[in-house]
Design an enzyme around this catalytic site. Structure first.
Site, PDB file in Angstrom:
ATOM      1  CB  VAL A 216      -3.518 -10.912  11.588  1.00  0.00           C
ATOM      2  CG1 VAL A 216      -3.576  -9.913  10.616  1.00  0.00           C
ATOM      3  CG2 VAL A 216      -4.184 -11.091  13.108  1.00  0.00           C
ATOM      4  CG  ASP A 217      -8.215  -9.488   7.379  1.00  0.00           C
ATOM      5  OD1 ASP A 217      -7.113  -8.401   7.039  1.00  0.00           O
ATOM      6  OD2 ASP A 217      -9.239  -9.170   7.683  1.00  0.00           O
ATOM      7  NE  ARG A 218      -6.129  -9.721   0.305  1.00  0.00           N
ATOM      8  CZ  ARG A 218      -5.922  -9.804  -1.213  1.00  0.00           C
ATOM      9  NH1 ARG A 218      -5.332  -9.932  -1.583  1.00  0.00           N
ATOM     10  NH2 ARG A 218      -6.694  -8.426  -2.048  1.00  0.00           N
TER      11      ARG A 218
END
Lengths: 133, 133, 133, 133
Positions: free
Chosen positions: D15-17
Site C-alpha cells: 500500500v502506498d501513501r
C-alpha cells in the site's frame, strides 16, 4: 506466551539472481507474522491505525541461517516478546515445515506513536489485549 | 578508511500508508551503498558474481531514527568495517543532506560463498582491493 | 513535445532467478520517468499531492522486447502523450544507452482525483504547466 | 475452461501513501494466480524452470477499476486464455469477495523460452497438461 505460526508461500519476485530469497523480503514476512499474531489476539493492525495508533519499526535485526527457495511453503513463528509503556517487541523464527530447518531468527522493536509520529502510551484496550492483566 | 557516500531519491512505492518509507526498503538502499563502495574500490559486485564469488547477507540490523519521505534526496554513507577470511562487514548511515539529520544506522555481515553456497575464502584479488596490503 | 530521459541503475533485488529484471519493476521505473518529466516541467508530483491532486494509474500496459540485467545503466524516455479534462497519458521507451537497444515500450493512463478518490478536473495551474496555452 | 481462483491478503508495504495498493503489485498477484492455476493443472512453474522451460512476460496490461486496501482479502481469478506454439496467454480478474466488486482486469502474454532465452516450442508434456487433446 503469545505466539502464532503463519504459512508463507515464496513468491517469484522475492527470489534474486542467486536463486534465493532476497534478505529484505524476510522483514515483509515477519510483518505478516506480527499482523496475524495481533489478529489472533483480537485486534487488527488495520483497526489500530484507523484509531490513530501506529507501530513503526525502530529497530530490526535478522540472522540468516539457510536460504529460502522459490515456491516453497515456509512458516513464520512470531512471539510477542515484550510490551512496555510505548514499546512493543516481537521475535521471529522462520522454518521449513517438515524438516523444521531454521532459516532465520529475527527481532523487531516498535514504538507506539500517533498520526503525527509522536510517541504515545499504548492505549489501554490494546494493552489489555496484548498483556491481559 | 574505505567509505563512500551515495545519493538516493525516495521512490513512490517505497513509501507506505503511514506516509514514510517502509523499513524493509532501507536494506535495499544499503545494498546500493555497498555496491557503489565496491565499484569505487575497483571491482563490481556484478563481476564478482560472474567469477563465482557471492556475498549473501548472514546478519543485518538497522536502527531507525527518523522517517524518510517521498521524493526526498538522501545520502547513504557506507563504510567497509571489516574483512576476515570469509566474512565482510559493512556499516551504514542514512542522512538527509543539508541538515545532516541521521535517519538510520545499520550493519550487514556477509559470508563469501561459491555458486553452490559453500563458504570460501575471499579470493586474493578481491582481498587486495578491499584491504590493500 | 514534452519529453524527458532519465537514467536508471538496475538494483539487485529487481532481478529474479531467471537473471533478468522482473516485469513488475518496469512500472516502477516508468513512474520515476514521469516524476522526472513533471519536475522538468516545473511541478513535482509530491507538491501536487500536497495540494490534493492525485494521479492514480487507471490503465497500464507494457511490451517487453529484451531483458534488463543487474547493475546496468538504462534510460527511460518519458513522453507526455495527452492531457484531457481529467486524464493524463504518458508513453515510455526503455533503452540501453550506447547500443540504443529498445528493451520495453509502455503506456500509462492516469485519472486526476482528489484526496477522496473522486475524479476532478486537473486544476488550471497544472494544466498550464503540462499544456501551455 | 481452465480457471482458478486464488485468495490474496493485501500486505502492508504493498500500500502506498495514497492508502491504496500500488499498481505495480497487481502484476505480482496475477503471477501468483497463474502459478496456482498451473499447480491445479498438474505442473508447477518451479518444476518447469528446473527442466529448462521458462515463460517470461512479453506483454502485460491492466485496467484498474477500484482501489485495493490494506489487509483486505481479495480474489484473483486466472483464466488460461490461449496456448499456441510458443505463446501462452492468461486473463485475470481481481475481485473483492462478498460484494464481487471488480477491482482490476488484466492480461499477460508469455513466450516459452529455454535457459538461454531462445524461443522454443512448449514441450509436449506441458502442452498436454495445458490443452489436453
Amino acid at each position: 506466551m503469545k505466539r502464532c505460526v503463519t504459512g508463507i508461500r515464496v513468491r517469484y519476485p522475492e527470489v534474486d539472481r542467486m536463486g534465493v530469497v532476497h534478505h529484505s523480503n524476510f522483514f515483509i514476512w515477519f510483518e505478516i507474522g506480527r499482523t496475524e499474531l495481533l489478529r489472533q489476539l483480537g485486534c487488527t493492525y488495520e483497526a489500530m491505525e484507523a484509531e490513530g495508533v501506529f507501530m513503526p519499526v525502530v529497530k530490526a535485526s535478522c540472522r540468516y541461517r539457510s536460504p529460502a527457495r522459490y515456491d516453497e511453503m515456509l512458516e513464520v513463528e512470531t512471539v510477542l516478546e515484550q510490551v512496555s509503556a510505548s514499546r512493543v517487541c516481537f521475535d521471529y523464527r522462520l522454518r521449513r515445515p517438515g524438516t523444521g530447518l531454521l532459516l532465520a531468527e529475527a527481532t523487531t522493536v516498535h514504538a507506539t506513536v500517533n498520526r503525527s509520529g509522536e510517541v504515545i502510551r499504548l492505549p489501554d484496550p490494546y494493552r489489555d489485549l496484548l498483556c491481559p492483566p
